[in-house]
Design an enzyme around this catalytic site. Sequence first.
Site, PDB file in Angstrom:
ATOM      1  N   ASP A  53       4.971   0.760  11.766  1.00  0.00           N
ATOM      2  CA  ASP A  53       3.605  -0.098  11.104  1.00  0.00           C
ATOM      3  C   ASP A  53       3.611  -1.373  11.714  1.00  0.00           C
ATOM      4  OD1 ASP A  53       3.468   2.281  10.239  1.00  0.00           O
ATOM      5  OD2 ASP A  53       3.753   2.009   8.022  1.00  0.00           O
TER       6      ASP A  53
ATOM      7  N   ARG B 133      -8.598  -0.105   4.856  1.00  0.00           N
ATOM      8  CA  ARG B 133      -7.736   0.712   4.150  1.00  0.00           C
ATOM      9  C   ARG B 133      -6.453   0.251   3.689  1.00  0.00           C
ATOM     10  NH1 ARG B 133      -7.455   6.250   7.100  1.00  0.00           N
ATOM     11  NH2 ARG B 133      -6.303   6.686   5.508  1.00  0.00           N
TER      12      ARG B 133
ATOM     13  N   LYS C   4       0.694  -1.265   0.010  1.00  0.00           N
ATOM     14  CA  LYS C   4      -0.179  -0.075   0.013  1.00  0.00           C
ATOM     15  C   LYS C   4       0.786   1.131   0.060  1.00  0.00           C
ATOM     16  CE  LYS C   4      -1.232   1.703   4.023  1.00  0.00           C
ATOM     17  NZ  LYS C   4      -1.380   3.117   4.428  1.00  0.00           N
ATOM     18  N   ASN C   5       1.910   1.249   0.947  1.00  0.00           N
ATOM     19  CA  ASN C   5       2.553   2.563   0.964  1.00  0.00           C
ATOM     20  C   ASN C   5       3.656   2.767  -0.166  1.00  0.00           C
ATOM     21  OD1 ASN C   5       1.001   3.044   3.026  1.00  0.00           O
ATOM     22  ND2 ASN C   5       2.734   2.593   4.711  1.00  0.00           N
TER      23      ASN C   5
ATOM     24  N   CYS D 190      -4.277   8.133   9.379  1.00  0.00           N
ATOM     25  CA  CYS D 190      -4.490   7.483  10.841  1.00  0.00           C
ATOM     26  C   CYS D 190      -4.018   8.560  11.839  1.00  0.00           C
ATOM     27  CB  CYS D 190      -3.545   6.284  11.122  1.00  0.00           C
ATOM     28  SG  CYS D 190      -4.157   4.939  10.031  1.00  0.00           S
TER      29      CYS D 190
ATOM     30  N   ARG E 209       0.672  15.540  12.537  1.00  0.00           N
ATOM     31  CA  ARG E 209       1.442  14.784  11.545  1.00  0.00           C
ATOM     32  C   ARG E 209       1.646  16.236  10.448  1.00  0.00           C
ATOM     33  NH1 ARG E 209      -1.380   9.039   9.502  1.00  0.00           N
ATOM     34  NH2 ARG E 209       0.748   9.185   8.134  1.00  0.00           N
ATOM     35  N   PRO E 210       2.653  16.838  10.980  1.00  0.00           N
ATOM     36  CA  PRO E 210       3.305  18.051  10.257  1.00  0.00           C
ATOM     37  C   PRO E 210       3.803  17.696   8.856  1.00  0.00           C
ATOM     38  CG  PRO E 210       4.738  17.477  11.895  1.00  0.00           C
ATOM     39  CD  PRO E 210       3.719  16.696  12.366  1.00  0.00           C
ATOM     40  N   ILE E 211       3.936  18.832   8.090  1.00  0.00           N
ATOM     41  CA  ILE E 211       4.379  18.660   6.863  1.00  0.00           C
ATOM     42  C   ILE E 211       5.780  19.515   6.490  1.00  0.00           C
ATOM     43  CG2 ILE E 211       2.485  17.411   5.649  1.00  0.00           C
ATOM     44  CD1 ILE E 211       1.947  20.157   4.223  1.00  0.00           C
ATOM     45  N   ASP E 212       6.255  20.287   7.799  1.00  0.00           N
ATOM     46  CA  ASP E 212       7.108  21.149   7.684  1.00  0.00           C
ATOM     47  C   ASP E 212       8.454  20.690   6.794  1.00  0.00           C
ATOM     48  OD1 ASP E 212       7.405  19.392  10.042  1.00  0.00           O
ATOM     49  OD2 ASP E 212       9.481  20.313  10.207  1.00  0.00           O
ATOM     50  N   GLN E 213       8.736  19.391   6.792  1.00  0.00           N
ATOM     51  CA  GLN E 213       9.870  19.131   5.918  1.00  0.00           C
ATOM     52  C   GLN E 213       9.548  18.895   4.543  1.00  0.00           C
ATOM     53  OE1 GLN E 213      13.063  18.474   7.553  1.00  0.00           O
ATOM     54  NE2 GLN E 213      11.790  19.533   9.061  1.00  0.00           N
TER      55      GLN E 213
ATOM     56  N   ARG F 274      -3.628  10.405   4.038  1.00  0.00           N
ATOM     57  CA  ARG F 274      -2.470  10.764   4.306  1.00  0.00           C
ATOM     58  C   ARG F 274      -1.800  10.877   2.681  1.00  0.00           C
ATOM     59  NH1 ARG F 274       0.022  14.488   7.207  1.00  0.00           N
ATOM     60  NH2 ARG F 274       2.486  14.195   7.234  1.00  0.00           N
TER      61      ARG F 274
HETATM   62  N1  EPU Z   1       7.361  14.478  10.349  1.00  0.00           N
HETATM   63  C1  EPU Z   1       7.565  15.600  10.646  1.00  0.00           C
HETATM   64  N2  EPU Z   1       7.564  16.676   9.749  1.00  0.00           N
HETATM   65  C2  EPU Z   1       7.219  16.357   8.524  1.00  0.00           C
HETATM   66  C3  EPU Z   1       7.180  14.738   8.002  1.00  0.00           C
HETATM   67  C4  EPU Z   1       7.062  13.915   9.366  1.00  0.00           C
HETATM   68  O1  EPU Z   1       8.151  16.014  11.921  1.00  0.00           O
HETATM   69  O2  EPU Z   1       7.521  17.221   7.566  1.00  0.00           O
HETATM   70  C5  EPU Z   1       7.486  13.497  11.561  1.00  0.00           C
HETATM   71  C6  EPU Z   1       6.030  12.679  11.749  1.00  0.00           C
HETATM   72  O3  EPU Z   1       5.380  13.450  12.521  1.00  0.00           O
HETATM   73  C7  EPU Z   1       6.579  11.234  12.353  1.00  0.00           C
HETATM   74  C8  EPU Z   1       7.832  10.998  11.441  1.00  0.00           C
HETATM   75  O4  EPU Z   1       8.371  12.203  11.012  1.00  0.00           O
HETATM   76  O5  EPU Z   1       6.811  11.432  13.661  1.00  0.00           O
HETATM   77  C9  EPU Z   1       7.930  10.078  10.394  1.00  0.00           C
HETATM   78  O6  EPU Z   1       6.742  10.458   9.438  1.00  0.00           O
HETATM   79  P1  EPU Z   1       6.810  10.111   7.840  1.00  0.00           P
HETATM   80  O7  EPU Z   1       6.718  11.514   7.078  1.00  0.00           O
HETATM   81  O8  EPU Z   1       7.951   9.437   7.662  1.00  0.00           O
HETATM   82  O9  EPU Z   1       5.236   9.124   7.656  1.00  0.00           O
HETATM   83  P2  EPU Z   1       4.377   9.495   6.608  1.00  0.00           P
HETATM   84  O10 EPU Z   1       4.966   9.862   5.385  1.00  0.00           O
HETATM   85  O11 EPU Z   1       3.216  10.614   6.983  1.00  0.00           O
HETATM   86  C10 EPU Z   1       4.396   7.082   6.069  1.00  0.00           C
HETATM   87  C11 EPU Z   1       3.315   5.870   6.044  1.00  0.00           C
HETATM   88  C12 EPU Z   1       2.864   5.322   7.512  1.00  0.00           C
HETATM   89  C13 EPU Z   1       4.029   5.189   8.371  1.00  0.00           C
HETATM   90  C14 EPU Z   1       5.320   6.234   8.171  1.00  0.00           C
HETATM   91  C15 EPU Z   1       6.569   5.730   8.894  1.00  0.00           C
HETATM   92  C16 EPU Z   1       1.888   6.214   3.881  1.00  0.00           C
HETATM   93  C17 EPU Z   1       0.812   6.581   3.322  1.00  0.00           C
HETATM   94  N3  EPU Z   1       2.120   6.291   5.448  1.00  0.00           N
HETATM   95  O12 EPU Z   1       3.703   7.949   6.915  1.00  0.00           O
HETATM   96  O13 EPU Z   1       1.983   4.447   7.363  1.00  0.00           O
HETATM   97  O14 EPU Z   1       3.719   5.000   9.760  1.00  0.00           O
HETATM   98  O15 EPU Z   1       5.501   6.574   6.754  1.00  0.00           O
HETATM   99  O16 EPU Z   1       7.013   4.712   8.090  1.00  0.00           O
HETATM  100  O17 EPU Z   1       3.162   6.138   3.527  1.00  0.00           O
HETATM  101  C18 EPU Z   1       0.517   2.781   7.936  1.00  0.00           C
HETATM  102  O18 EPU Z   1       0.451   2.155   6.744  1.00  0.00           O
HETATM  103  O19 EPU Z   1      -0.156   2.270   8.880  1.00  0.00           O
HETATM  104  C19 EPU Z   1       1.025   3.967   8.102  1.00  0.00           C
HETATM  105  C20 EPU Z   1       0.519   4.852   9.318  1.00  0.00           C
END
Ligand code: EPU
Length: 420
Positions: A307, A399, A22-23, A117, A122-126, A93
Amino acid sequence: MKKILVRGGKPLYGNINISGMKNAALPIIFASILVGDRCVVENLPPVSDVELSLKILETMGATIERLGNNTVAIDTKNFVNGTSPVEMVSKLRGSTYLLGSELGRFGEARVGSSGGCDFGSRPIDQHIKGFSALGAKFESCDTYNYVKAGPGGLFGAPVYLDIASVGATVNVMLAATLAKGKTTIENAAREPHIVDVANFLNMCGARITGAGTSVIKVIGVEELHGCNYTILPDMIEAGTYMAAVAASGGRVSIRGVIPKHMETVTAKLLEMGVDVEIYEDIITVSRYVRPGPANVKTYFYPGFPTDMQPQFSALLSVANGTSVVTESVWESRFQYVEELKKMGADITVEGNRATINGVARLKAADVSATDLRAGAALIIAGLNAEGETKVAGVEKIERGYDDIVGKLKSIGAEVELIEE
Ligand code: EPU
């Protein structure tokens, strides 16, 4: 209301085939926007997040052709940027990937706030930091995020991520693919799905190297072209069934996996005394005696996957001893513990640590999935428990798990989808 009914206590035997990841599927679907041509994507898992992503693209003018159960042709020639359906986008997401793709192809993106979830903030600052480094300006209001390239478009640049975020790494790769010049992403996420997205883009003509390491280089190209691409197997789905066998007992071969991606989960199961045999693309898990305890600390790949954390907490709830599970990726990912406790699990959560005193056997209860992986954890607990467990929140499980009820039935579990 749909529920999954689990009659626990039966060991599992047989074979399970693993679906596409999925991811990886989600970013690849959104990456197809950059291509502006027809891509055939195979091994797409038929899960609701994938269906919703395809629907979003279709609503925005892409043509989606179903070529088989798991194969879809996506043509984004007539895709119209800035038209994302707010309601659909808010449920997913993965929809943040619209930002990188629209910005990369059209020079601007306007996308509703994404969902997914709930693990705390779940910030997007990066993501924004990466777009800004390439010369784009970002603004957000209550419902929309808006990002626009400067005059002359996007220009490749060094990007140093403060956190090895999966989402930010993908979004910067997407934005950089058609930018002018070279982008270097330092401290990039190394998950196998990052490699899958880079491979997909490279098959379409992109020039991305280093995916799978913490330094990714993207040399911008003028345009991309369509390709045929097959999605990787889902390591989290595979790990979930490995944990299920370890909790229920029996012997199951999990087929169509990449054992390399399963190393941390395999190592943990071996540490607990569960037998794991590894073949080329099959992993066989056998468990005949109660597993021992283990400490688990989640981390970015190749660390133990966050996960898989809830599923392992369910398993460790029936281990012979005390385990400590530490969550280091998400701010808050223990909401499901209250549900496991209803089943007799002895778990104490303090901050990002859960101390689990294993009990000999869990007991059935009516519980509710707080999120996708939490739902899988409750099913695993139900497979171990005495009596009939009912798991609500099935739509959260759907999902990300392809036919979890059918797959578990095929290895002898007594599970069914019921309406109550
Ligand atoms: N983070 C920041 N700033 C950002 C982006 C992330 O502080 O700009 C933090 C997050 O708050 C978190 C950490 O960095 O603490 C990791 O976040 P990441 O961006 O890696 O997660 P994501 O891309 O939102 C994906 C998967 C998640 C999985 C995470 C970590 C998808 C759609 N989702 O989320 O999958 O937990 O990577 O591996 O790819 C799931 O499948 O159950 C699931 C939640």
